[in-house]
Design an enzyme around this catalytic site. Structure first.
Site, short mmCIF file in Angstrom:
data_model
loop_
_atom_site.label_atom_id
_atom_site.label_comp_id
_atom_site.label_asym_id
_atom_site.label_seq_id
_atom_site.Cartn_x
_atom_site.Cartn_y
_atom_site.Cartn_z
N LEU A 185 -55.12 44.64 2.42
CA LEU A 185 -55.27 46.00 1.93
C LEU A 185 -54.63 46.04 0.55
CD1 LEU A 185 -54.90 49.33 3.75
CD2 LEU A 185 -53.67 49.01 1.63
N GLY B 183 -52.25 58.04 -2.94
CA GLY B 183 -52.68 58.28 -1.57
C GLY B 183 -53.89 57.47 -1.14
N GLY C 20 -54.06 54.29 -0.51
CA GLY C 20 -53.68 53.36 0.55
C GLY C 20 -53.79 54.02 1.92
N ASP D 241 -50.13 41.41 9.10
CA ASP D 241 -49.01 40.61 8.62
C ASP D 241 -48.53 41.27 7.34
OD1 ASP D 241 -49.48 38.79 10.66
OD2 ASP D 241 -50.61 37.40 9.40
N TYR E 91 -46.14 50.03 6.78
CA TYR E 91 -46.89 49.99 8.04
C TYR E 91 -46.15 50.69 9.18
CZ TYR E 91 -50.01 46.75 5.67
OH TYR E 91 -50.90 46.18 4.81
N PHE F 39 -47.04 54.25 10.12
CA PHE F 39 -48.24 54.48 10.92
C PHE F 39 -48.00 54.14 12.39
CE2 PHE F 39 -49.84 53.73 6.64
CZ PHE F 39 -50.65 54.84 6.46
#
Length: 168
Positions: A90, A100, A102, A128, A138, A141
């Protein structure tokens, strides 16, 4: 208007620069090859006013996880080896970071992982993290780290569903 679409021949991959050479190289030289071979699938974020310019991208692939690598409370719930969907990459172009984008890509990647879960079955979504900052990103989330490898992260299917429901 922003739109997420499959990476295609018309997208300008050459001028994409997220600041990470490995991610740039992947998009510029490998993403379409891997897509054609069925190894991974890459999606790009574009503005419909300039649809060839890539604002950001993500790639998804299938994976298999060894359950004993998961946090102990989760490991016992699954067979020794289990299928998952993986966020392989990503990235957002440097000139568009901190807007924003991402989060837009992440939610879309999670929706696609949920479609896989609903159609063929997976235990969750994996990634990863490329470093501490990415790990923290991460975690917002709901991703949790593997027991012995804190940069390998897992989003259980139930949490994935909750995040998507909250985003809708």
């Amino acid at each position: 208007m922003l739109r997420i679409e499959d990476l295609g021949k018309d997208h300008d991959r050459k001028h994409f620069d997220c600041g990470e050479p490995a991610l740039n190289t992947f998009l510029q030289t490998l993403a379409r090859q891997q897509q054609e071979k069925g190894i991974s699938k890459t999606f790009v974020l574009v503005d419909t006013a300039q649809p060839k310019i890539i604002l950001g991208f993500f790639s998804l692939t299938a994976c298999e996880v060894v359950a004993e690598d998961l946090p102990p409370a989760l490991a016992k719930k699954y067979p020794a080896r289990a299928p998952g969907a993986k966020l392989a990459r990503l990235a957002i172009d440097r000139s568009r970071q901190r807007r924003g984008y991402g989060q837009i890509l992440m939610i879309e990647a999670m929706k696609k992982a949920l479609l896989v879960a609903d159609n063929i079955g997976i235990i969750g979504f994996f990634v990863d993290a490329k470093g501490h900052a990415a790990r923290v990103y991460y975690e917002q989330f709901g991703f949790i780290s593997f027991r012995e490898r804190p940069l390998e992260m897992f989003l259980p299917l139930a949490t994935l569903r909750q995040v998507i429901e909250a985003a809708s």
